[in-house]
Design an enzyme around this catalytic site. Structure first.
Site, PDB file in Angstrom:
ATOM      1  N   ASP A 120      46.211  37.821  24.846  1.00  0.00           N
ATOM      2  CA  ASP A 120      44.779  37.799  24.873  1.00  0.00           C
ATOM      3  C   ASP A 120      44.099  39.196  24.545  1.00  0.00           C
ATOM      4  OD1 ASP A 120      45.647  38.470  27.147  1.00  0.00           O
ATOM      5  OD2 ASP A 120      44.817  36.873  28.379  1.00  0.00           O
TER       6      ASP A 120
ATOM      7  N   ASN B 219      43.332  31.163  39.817  1.00  0.00           N
ATOM      8  CA  ASN B 219      42.908  29.909  39.707  1.00  0.00           C
ATOM      9  C   ASN B 219      43.797  28.945  38.602  1.00  0.00           C
ATOM     10  OD1 ASN B 219      42.383  31.025  37.056  1.00  0.00           O
ATOM     11  ND2 ASN B 219      40.312  30.342  36.906  1.00  0.00           N
TER      12      ASN B 219
ATOM     13  N   HIS C 231      45.048  30.095  35.742  1.00  0.00           N
ATOM     14  CA  HIS C 231      45.079  30.043  34.148  1.00  0.00           C
ATOM     15  C   HIS C 231      46.327  31.218  33.618  1.00  0.00           C
ATOM     16  CE1 HIS C 231      42.578  34.071  35.000  1.00  0.00           C
ATOM     17  NE2 HIS C 231      43.795  34.549  34.279  1.00  0.00           N
TER      18      HIS C 231
ATOM     19  N   GLU D 276      41.394  28.752  30.818  1.00  0.00           N
ATOM     20  CA  GLU D 276      40.980  28.651  32.170  1.00  0.00           C
ATOM     21  C   GLU D 276      41.007  27.173  32.511  1.00  0.00           C
ATOM     22  OE1 GLU D 276      40.316  30.884  33.880  1.00  0.00           O
ATOM     23  OE2 GLU D 276      38.856  32.480  33.246  1.00  0.00           O
TER      24      GLU D 276
HETATM   25  C1  GLP Z   1      44.137  38.230  33.267  1.00  0.00           C
HETATM   26  C2  GLP Z   1      44.962  38.038  32.023  1.00  0.00           C
HETATM   27  C3  GLP Z   1      46.192  37.093  32.484  1.00  0.00           C
HETATM   28  C4  GLP Z   1      46.894  37.875  33.604  1.00  0.00           C
HETATM   29  C5  GLP Z   1      45.885  37.366  34.875  1.00  0.00           C
HETATM   30  C6  GLP Z   1      46.270  37.780  36.265  1.00  0.00           C
HETATM   31  O1  GLP Z   1      43.320  37.196  33.372  1.00  0.00           O
HETATM   32  N1  GLP Z   1      44.313  37.521  31.058  1.00  0.00           N
HETATM   33  O2  GLP Z   1      47.101  37.066  31.361  1.00  0.00           O
HETATM   34  O3  GLP Z   1      48.068  36.971  34.014  1.00  0.00           O
HETATM   35  O4  GLP Z   1      44.751  38.371  34.191  1.00  0.00           O
HETATM   36  O5  GLP Z   1      46.201  39.364  36.221  1.00  0.00           O
HETATM   37  P1  GLP Z   1      47.080  40.018  37.137  1.00  0.00           P
HETATM   38  O6  GLP Z   1      48.294  40.298  37.044  1.00  0.00           O
HETATM   39  O7  GLP Z   1      46.138  41.452  37.445  1.00  0.00           O
HETATM   40  O8  GLP Z   1      46.883  39.357  38.514  1.00  0.00           O
END
Ligand code: GLP
Length: 274
Positions: free
Chosen positions: A98, A167, A169, A174
C-alpha cells in the site's frame, strides 16, 4: 483433526512464556499456524530466515512487502544478511501492499521513501524490480488497474509479508461490511489515522486515504507471513486466529488461506494462550 496435528498448530520458537497453556490451545482447532517467539528480535530473525530461505530456493521470487514499525526488524536482518553475502536479492521482484494518497514519493512520510531507505536500496533490490502503488497518480483507477496488472504479469506473489493494524486491517483493508478484492483507493479509519499519527508531526498531517492491494490480491499470494509484536496487537491477533471469519476483522479472512504463518511475540500472543 488428529491430536498430533493439532499440537503443531501452535509452536514455540523459544522457551514458552510462563503463562504457558499450550495444552488448552491444542484442544482448540486453530487453522492458522502460529509461531510464538520470545521477543521482537527473535520474531524478526525468524521472519528473516523464512524470507531468506524463500529467496535462496528461488532467486527470482516475487515478494509482497509491508510497511509500519513491525517489519523494520525483519528488514534490518535481511539487509545484514544481504550485506554479509548470505542472501542475494538482486533478482527478486517486490510489490508493496500500500501507499498513502495523496503523497509524493519524495515525501519522507511516504511508504516509497520508507522502503527505499529501509530495504530496497540497502538490500540491493535492482531498480525497476521494486513496485509500490503511486500515491500521486493523475488517475487513481488507472493506477490501481496498472498495479494489479503488474502483479499478475510478474506471476503473482510467492511470499507476502503482512503486519496488522490494531483493528485487524491488513494492507489498508479496513474493517467494513464489504471488502474489495483488487487494488483500490480506501478511506482510512479513525483508529488507523490515530495509530499512524505517531509517524507524523501532527495527526492532521496523516493522509486520510491510501491505495492498497485488495483482499483478493493478498489472498492470491502463495504463502503469507503475518507479523505482530506487542500487547496492542493482542486482540487483533486473537480475532484473526481464533475469531469468526468476518470482514469486520479483515485479517480473519486469512483463515481461508491454505498457507499462512502468524509470527507473534509473547505480548501479541497474550490472548492465544489459555
Ligand atoms: C499501516 C500499514 C499496515 C501495517 C499497519 C501496522 O496501517 N498500512 O500494512 O500492518 O500499519 O503498523 P505497525 O507495524 O506500525 O503497527
Amino acid at each position: 483433526m488428529p491430536g498430533a496435528q493439532r499440537k503443531n498448530m501452535i509452536q514455540f520458537e523459544s522457551k514458552p512464556p510462563p503463562l504457558d497453556s499450550v495444552h488448552s490451545c491444542s484442544k482448540k482447532v486453530i487453522p492458522i499456524r502460529v509461531l510464538i517467539l520470545r521477543d521482537y528480535q527473535s520474531l524478526s530473525e525468524r521472519a528473516a530466515h523464512v524470507v531468506a530461505e524463500t529467496v535462496r530456493a528461488n532467486p527470482w521470487a516475487v515478494l509482497g512487502l509491508a510497511t509500519g514499525s513491525t517489519p523494520l526488524g525483519l528488514y534490518r536482518e535481511l539487509v545484514r544478511m544481504a550485506q554479509e553475502g548470505r542472501v542475494d536479492f538482486s533478482r527478486v521482484t517486490t510489490f508493496n501492499l500500500d501507499e498513502y494518497y495523496p503523497i509524493k514519493k519524495e515525501n519522507p512520510q511516504s511508504y516509497y521513501y520508507y522502503m527505499r531507505q529501509n530495504f530496497w536500496e540497502p538490500a540491493g533490490i535492482a531498480p525497476g524490480s521494486y513496485h509500490i502503488p503511486n500515491g500521486d497518480p493523475a488517475d487513481v483507477a488507472a493506477e490501481c488497474r496498472r498495479y494489479e496488472r503488474k502483479i499478475k504479469d510478474a506471476g503473482g506473489i510467492d511470499l507476502q509479508i503482512l503486519g496488522i493494524g490494531v483493528n485487524g486491517h491488513i494492507g489498508f483493508n479496513e474493517p467494513a461490511e464489504k471488502l474489495q478484492a483488487e487494488t483500490h483507493l480506501v478511506q482510512l479509519s479513525e483508529d488507523t489515522i490515530i495509530a499512524n499519527s505517531r509517524f507524523f508531526e501532527k495527526a492532521e498531517d496523516v493522509p486520510r486515504h491510501a491505495l492498497t492491494m485488495g483482499m483478493g490480491t493478498i489472498m492470491k499470494a502463495r504463502r503469507i507471513l503475518l507479523l505482530a509484536s506487542g500487547e496492542s496487537k493482542a486482540e487483533a491477533i486473537r480475532d484473526t486466529v481464533k475469531g469468526s471469519v468476518t470482514t469486520m476483522v479483515p485479517a480473519s479472512l486469512l483463515q481461508l488461506h491454505p498457507r499462512v504463518t502468524v509470527m507473534v511475540d509473547r505480548e501479541a500472543a497474550k490472548y492465544l494462550l489459555g
